[in-house]
Design a protein around this motif. Sequence first.
Motif, PDB file in Angstrom:
ATOM      1  N   GLN A 110      24.845  79.276  62.421  1.00 55.20           N
ATOM      2  CA  GLN A 110      24.961  77.781  62.709  1.00 55.20           C
ATOM      3  C   GLN A 110      23.607  76.984  62.975  1.00 55.20           C
ATOM      4  OE1 GLN A 110      27.888  76.166  62.521  1.00 55.20           O
ATOM      5  NE2 GLN A 110      26.611  74.278  62.887  1.00 55.20           N
TER       6      GLN A 110
ATOM      7  N   LEU B  76      21.836  76.551  59.304  1.00 51.92           N
ATOM      8  CA  LEU B  76      22.599  75.397  58.551  1.00 51.92           C
ATOM      9  C   LEU B  76      22.133  74.142  59.199  1.00 51.92           C
ATOM     10  CD1 LEU B  76      24.645  74.188  56.793  1.00 51.92           C
ATOM     11  CD2 LEU B  76      26.359  74.460  58.625  1.00 51.92           C
TER      12      LEU B  76
ATOM     13  N   GLN C  68      20.116  71.298  57.162  1.00 52.78           N
ATOM     14  CA  GLN C  68      20.413  70.015  56.959  1.00 52.78           C
ATOM     15  C   GLN C  68      19.566  69.127  57.471  1.00 52.78           C
ATOM     16  OE1 GLN C  68      24.328  70.632  59.331  1.00 52.78           O
ATOM     17  NE2 GLN C  68      25.552  70.458  57.059  1.00 52.78           N
TER      18      GLN C  68
ATOM     19  N   GLU D  61      27.450  80.053  51.387  1.00 55.62           N
ATOM     20  CA  GLU D  61      28.438  78.993  52.011  1.00 55.62           C
ATOM     21  C   GLU D  61      27.312  77.913  52.525  1.00 55.62           C
ATOM     22  OE1 GLU D  61      30.813  79.333  56.070  1.00 55.62           O
ATOM     23  OE2 GLU D  61      31.379  80.784  54.453  1.00 55.62           O
TER      24      GLU D  61
ATOM     25  N   GLU E  96      26.237  75.555  50.120  1.00 51.69           N
ATOM     26  CA  GLU E  96      27.164  74.666  49.616  1.00 51.69           C
ATOM     27  C   GLU E  96      27.299  73.380  50.556  1.00 51.69           C
ATOM     28  OE1 GLU E  96      29.369  77.565  46.523  1.00 51.69           O
ATOM     29  OE2 GLU E  96      29.964  77.572  48.636  1.00 51.69           O
ATOM     30  N   THR E  97      27.439  73.711  51.682  1.00 44.62           N
ATOM     31  CA  THR E  97      27.709  73.190  52.911  1.00 44.62           C
ATOM     32  C   THR E  97      26.652  72.042  53.053  1.00 44.62           C
ATOM     33  OG1 THR E  97      29.213  74.567  53.952  1.00 44.62           O
ATOM     34  CG2 THR E  97      28.167  72.727  55.433  1.00 44.62           C
TER      35      THR E  97
ATOM     36  N   LYS F 231      25.839  69.162  50.236  1.00 41.10           N
ATOM     37  CA  LYS F 231      26.835  68.201  49.821  1.00 41.10           C
ATOM     38  C   LYS F 231      26.530  66.708  50.619  1.00 41.10           C
ATOM     39  CE  LYS F 231      30.986  70.924  50.313  1.00 41.10           C
ATOM     40  NZ  LYS F 231      32.260  71.438  51.286  1.00 41.10           N
ATOM     41  N   GLN F 232      25.533  66.486  51.456  1.00 40.20           N
ATOM     42  CA  GLN F 232      24.952  65.378  52.030  1.00 40.20           C
ATOM     43  C   GLN F 232      23.786  64.898  51.014  1.00 40.20           C
ATOM     44  OE1 GLN F 232      23.168  66.822  55.770  1.00 40.20           O
ATOM     45  NE2 GLN F 232      20.911  66.821  54.959  1.00 40.20           N
TER      46      GLN F 232
END
Length: 163
Positions: A83, A86, A90, A115, A118-119, A122-123
């Motif tokens: 987390q 990620l 981000q 994963e 990919e997450t 997306k932004q």
Amino acid sequence: MNIVFRLLVIASLVLPFAACKKEEAPQQNEAKVAPPLPTSSEQKDWKPYLEYKITPHMGGITSSPYVYFLPNTDAEDFEGKYQRQLEKLQADLGRGMTEGVMLVFASPAQEKEVEMIETAFKQVQPGTMKGVKVVFIGTPILGERVKVAVEPAGVTYIFEEAK
């Protein structure tokens, strides 16, 4: 005048030897043996391997690469580490990446790393990361998933097989 003449003669004799030594150096680096794929979850154990894999792709990179690394899924507090990694990715992508930046992704938990990529991607708006290199070190199948996730951003995608 005699001193100047002697210095010129010495310089003309020394320069060819200095030039030869510079030409020999790259040949020694090319023969460097690849470190084995690390089996541990410790990022410090991965450092020589990562350096070996990304060094050939450093042309045009103007800063230290951003390295995103996850330990094995059985590591203590893996979900927390996932987390945080990620969120960091981000946040980095949200600030924007400029030309000359390299993002490196490697992990013994390759599926979770993909994963995360990919997450996070997306932004990212299409075409906003031109001149940025993304290096993924993993299996060819996962490399294709990463390629699909990152190429719309306009990055230069580089796949390195983990072996």
